[in-house]
Write a protein that holds these residues in place. Structure first.
Motif, PDB file in Angstrom:
ATOM      1  N   GLU A 105       6.589  -8.894  -0.881  1.00 59.60           N
ATOM      2  CA  GLU A 105       5.938  -9.370  -2.491  1.00 59.60           C
ATOM      3  C   GLU A 105       5.031  -7.893  -2.799  1.00 59.60           C
ATOM      4  N   ARG A 106       4.599  -7.305  -1.767  1.00 61.03           N
ATOM      5  CA  ARG A 106       3.841  -6.227  -2.172  1.00 61.03           C
ATOM      6  C   ARG A 106       4.626  -5.025  -2.602  1.00 61.03           C
ATOM      7  N   PHE A 107       5.919  -5.038  -2.905  1.00 62.86           N
ATOM      8  CA  PHE A 107       6.598  -4.053  -3.360  1.00 62.86           C
ATOM      9  C   PHE A 107       6.850  -4.539  -4.941  1.00 62.86           C
ATOM     10  N   ARG A 108       6.086  -5.686  -5.374  1.00 58.67           N
ATOM     11  CA  ARG A 108       6.269  -5.999  -6.720  1.00 58.67           C
ATOM     12  C   ARG A 108       4.920  -6.243  -7.159  1.00 58.67           C
ATOM     13  N   THR A 109       3.841  -6.079  -6.272  1.00 56.73           N
ATOM     14  CA  THR A 109       2.385  -6.299  -6.658  1.00 56.73           C
ATOM     15  C   THR A 109       1.804  -5.134  -7.208  1.00 56.73           C
ATOM     16  N   GLN A 110       1.237  -5.429  -8.585  1.00 60.20           N
ATOM     17  CA  GLN A 110       0.675  -4.169  -9.348  1.00 60.20           C
ATOM     18  C   GLN A 110      -0.746  -3.857  -8.407  1.00 60.20           C
ATOM     19  N   ILE A 111      -1.013  -2.668  -8.458  1.00 62.09           N
ATOM     20  CA  ILE A 111      -2.104  -2.148  -8.242  1.00 62.09           C
ATOM     21  C   ILE A 111      -3.110  -2.400  -9.360  1.00 62.09           C
ATOM     22  N   THR A 112      -4.402  -2.777  -8.997  1.00 56.78           N
ATOM     23  CA  THR A 112      -5.476  -2.971 -10.057  1.00 56.78           C
ATOM     24  C   THR A 112      -6.453  -2.017  -9.777  1.00 56.78           C
ATOM     25  N   ASP A 113      -7.574  -2.149 -10.562  1.00 57.99           N
ATOM     26  CA  ASP A 113      -8.909  -1.534 -10.299  1.00 57.99           C
ATOM     27  C   ASP A 113      -9.703  -2.198  -9.296  1.00 57.99           C
ATOM     28  N   ASP A 114      -9.339  -3.479  -9.008  1.00 62.40           N
ATOM     29  CA  ASP A 114     -10.160  -4.027  -7.767  1.00 62.40           C
ATOM     30  C   ASP A 114      -9.131  -3.702  -6.293  1.00 62.40           C
ATOM     31  N   THR A 115      -7.938  -3.383  -6.579  1.00 57.44           N
ATOM     32  CA  THR A 115      -7.084  -3.235  -5.496  1.00 57.44           C
ATOM     33  C   THR A 115      -6.643  -1.704  -5.201  1.00 57.44           C
ATOM     34  N   ALA A 116      -7.256  -0.794  -5.483  1.00 59.49           N
ATOM     35  CA  ALA A 116      -6.920   0.584  -5.422  1.00 59.49           C
ATOM     36  C   ALA A 116      -6.152   0.936  -3.959  1.00 59.49           C
ATOM     37  N   ASN A 117      -5.078   1.519  -4.042  1.00 59.89           N
ATOM     38  CA  ASN A 117      -4.482   2.145  -2.849  1.00 59.89           C
ATOM     39  C   ASN A 117      -5.455   3.114  -2.223  1.00 59.89           C
ATOM     40  N   TYR A 118      -5.634   3.255  -0.804  1.00 57.58           N
ATOM     41  CA  TYR A 118      -6.207   4.221  -0.166  1.00 57.58           C
ATOM     42  C   TYR A 118      -5.091   4.813   0.899  1.00 57.58           C
ATOM     43  N   ASP A 119      -4.965   5.810   0.800  1.00 54.85           N
ATOM     44  CA  ASP A 119      -4.162   6.576   1.966  1.00 54.85           C
ATOM     45  C   ASP A 119      -5.134   7.619   2.827  1.00 54.85           C
ATOM     46  N   ARG A 120      -5.143   7.302   3.983  1.00 55.86           N
ATOM     47  CA  ARG A 120      -5.981   8.261   5.124  1.00 55.86           C
ATOM     48  C   ARG A 120      -5.330   9.420   5.148  1.00 55.86           C
ATOM     49  N   LEU A 121      -5.929  10.521   5.063  1.00 56.35           N
ATOM     50  CA  LEU A 121      -5.365  11.948   5.277  1.00 56.35           C
ATOM     51  C   LEU A 121      -6.094  12.402   6.504  1.00 56.35           C
ATOM     52  N   GLY A 122      -5.438  13.792   6.954  1.00 56.85           N
ATOM     53  CA  GLY A 122      -6.406  14.402   7.981  1.00 56.85           C
ATOM     54  C   GLY A 122      -5.888  14.001   9.235  1.00 56.85           C
ATOM     55  N   GLU A 123      -6.699  13.893  10.198  1.00 54.21           N
ATOM     56  CA  GLU A 123      -6.495  13.483  11.524  1.00 54.21           C
ATOM     57  C   GLU A 123      -6.365  12.064  11.800  1.00 54.21           C
ATOM     58  N   VAL A 124      -5.172  11.277  11.925  1.00 54.09           N
ATOM     59  CA  VAL A 124      -4.943  10.123  11.944  1.00 54.09           C
ATOM     60  C   VAL A 124      -4.089   9.881  13.385  1.00 54.09           C
ATOM     61  N   GLY A 125      -5.114   9.435  14.078  1.00 56.01           N
ATOM     62  CA  GLY A 125      -4.590   9.098  15.678  1.00 56.01           C
ATOM     63  C   GLY A 125      -3.436   8.109  15.594  1.00 56.01           C
ATOM     64  N   ARG A 126      -3.311   7.102  14.723  1.00 59.97           N
ATOM     65  CA  ARG A 126      -2.204   6.129  14.959  1.00 59.97           C
ATOM     66  C   ARG A 126      -1.006   6.806  14.760  1.00 59.97           C
ATOM     67  N   LEU A 127      -0.852   7.913  14.472  1.00 55.60           N
ATOM     68  CA  LEU A 127       0.362   8.471  13.878  1.00 55.60           C
ATOM     69  C   LEU A 127       0.832   9.342  15.056  1.00 55.60           C
ATOM     70  N   ARG A 128      -0.021   9.554  16.174  1.00 54.69           N
ATOM     71  CA  ARG A 128       0.231  10.227  17.246  1.00 54.69           C
ATOM     72  C   ARG A 128       1.106   9.142  18.354  1.00 54.69           C
ATOM     73  N   GLU A 129       2.340   9.529  18.851  1.00 53.00           N
ATOM     74  CA  GLU A 129       3.154   8.662  19.680  1.00 53.00           C
ATOM     75  C   GLU A 129       2.177   8.446  21.033  1.00 53.00           C
ATOM     76  N   GLY A 130       1.888   7.302  21.390  1.00 52.92           N
ATOM     77  CA  GLY A 130       1.377   6.824  22.608  1.00 52.92           C
ATOM     78  C   GLY A 130      -0.285   6.710  22.622  1.00 52.92           C
TER      79      GLY A 130
END
Length: 438
Positions: A105-130
């Protein structure tokens, strides 16, 4: 006028392949070749969707008789891609997880001013394997670098240079084009925002509260460390930016270079104006390739991690990068343009309609050598076979043209359209037999 020939181009949807969709490094979150291969396979699904949308959009634009109809055709094509992504999520083999059916459902749920999308940039530890979660720092620590973690680090470095001294927010300011098929006025708008410091900390707290409110586990969210986010802009500006992108892609341009530049600007605008909570990157990629193929006569080239680069780069840098990877104008388009310049303006509608009818009957037969990339075909037998198929198509078109001439049925328009298609078939066949040499 080349602007009108955007409709009469030999759009070969079959030239859209998986190679048109470079796998984002951000999607490669493992160093396991088998897992990476599974992720890369998504390029094939994107290609299938883009070919389907390309054909439908080309036909719709060919039938459009005014600016509003062109704009609606492009809008409808975009909606079709969004629905494709939603349906794909519904049919996911995974019940739960990042791309599980429970998140469809999130693929057809509109972004609103109250539900802005935030994408973390830079050092993101969860992207490292293990890596492992550290409750004290609220970060993921250790682990082995992956293509995703390295890519996000590079993106973070690009984002960091955008901030003015002492500022915690940087904006992508845009000047929207005028004179397009827009109801909304042109002018200035603000796209994605970059956040750091206290503003980023507030965004992290908001994200944590949202996840918890959905009943999901927020205990291991990576909301500590040196926070840096890309955030979506206001709903009002995103709507205006998106409409401007549609207008650019619905345009008619006097030459190929102008069309290419418009496509590149539209790409930047689309990434400043995501519509749904999830799936915007793949939706934009499929749509840009499909619409770009119609506009340019062959598939355009996408940057790796094009979405992230659009978030963190100012418009002029992004567009310069994107234009730099595009191949030069196909020489065959210059020859086709010379033929079309000979047509009387009043003949054009019947010519392009006949041309597209002939194209549709061939089920996307490759009638433009450069647009289909046949110059890269190394196998002589394959080239010869394709050339023979094109000759057969040209023979059929010649016979139909002769029949039209005998009956006198709209000979000026219909006949010219068939002759144009015939000419392109012969030209492409000769290119193939020459092995692509120019």
């Amino acid at each position: 006028m080349i602007g009108k020939t955007a409709l009469a181009r030999a759009i070969t949807a079959e030239s859209i392949t998986a190679e048109c969709f470079p796998t984002p490094e951000l999607a490669l979150r493992s160093n396991d070749p088998a897992k990476q291969a599974k992720v890369r396979a998504f390029a094939g699904e994107q290609a299938v969707a883009a070919r389907r949308v390309c054909g439908r959009l080309a036909a719709a634009l060919a039938a459009a008789n005014d600016r509003g109809a062109r704009f609606n055709a492009v809008w409808t094509a975009f909606d079709a891609v969004q629905d494709w992504r939603y349906q794909l999520a519904l049919a996911s083999a995974e019940a739960t997880g990042r791309y599980g059916r429970d998140r469809a459902e999130r693929f057809r749920t509109q972004i609103t001013d109250d539900t802005a999308n935030y994408d973390r940039l830079g050092e993101v530890g969860r992207l490292r394997e293990g890596s492992a979660y550290d409750q004290a720092t609220r970060t993921w620590t250790g682990g082995e670098q992956t293509p995703a973690s390295l890519a996000m680090r590079r993106i973070g470095e690009l984002a960091a240079r955008r901030f003015a001294p002492g500022a915690d927010v940087a904006h992508n300011h845009l000047v929207l084009p005028s004179g397009l098929y827009l109801v909304l006025p042109s002018g200035r708008a603000t796209g994605a925002r970059l956040l750091r410091g206290d503003v980023a900390k507030a965004a992290a707290d908001e994200l944590t509260a949202r996840v918890a409110a959905r009943g999901e586990d927020a205990s291991q969210m990576e909301v500590g460390g040196d926070l840096l986010y890309a955030a979506t802009g206001s709903t009002t500006d995103r709507r205006r930016i998106w409409a401007a992108a549609m207008g650019l892609l619905a345009g008619e341009y006097r030459n190929w270079t102008a069309a290419r530049n418009a496509w590149a600007k539209a790409a930047y605008l689309l990434y400043q104006a995501p519509q749904m909570k999830k799936g915007s990157d793949s939706v934009n990629r499929v749509f840009l390739v499909a619409a770009g193929t119609v506009l340019l006569g062959r598939p355009p080239v996408l940057l790796h991690d094009i979405d992230l680069r659009a978030y963190v780069l100012p418009e002029h840098e992004f567009v310069t990068e994107l234009l730099a990877v595009q191949p030069p104008e196909p020489a065959v388009q210059n020859e086709r343009g010379a033929v079309l310049e000979l047509l009387e303006p009043q003949d054009y509608n019947s010519v392009q309609a006949t041309y597209w009818t002939a194209y549709a009957r061939t089920a996307g037969a490759p009638i433009e050598a450069h647009a289909t990339g046949v110059n890269a075909v190394a196998d002589a037998a394959a080239r010869a076979g394709a050339a023979t198929a094109l000759d057969r198509l040209a023979d059929d078109l010649a016979a139909e043209s002769a029949s039209v001439a005998r009956t006198g049925e709209d000979a000026r328009g219909t006949g010219v359209g068939l002759v144009l298609a015939l000419f392109l078939c012969r030209l492409a066949a000769n290119e193939l037999r020459a092995g692509g040499a120019r």
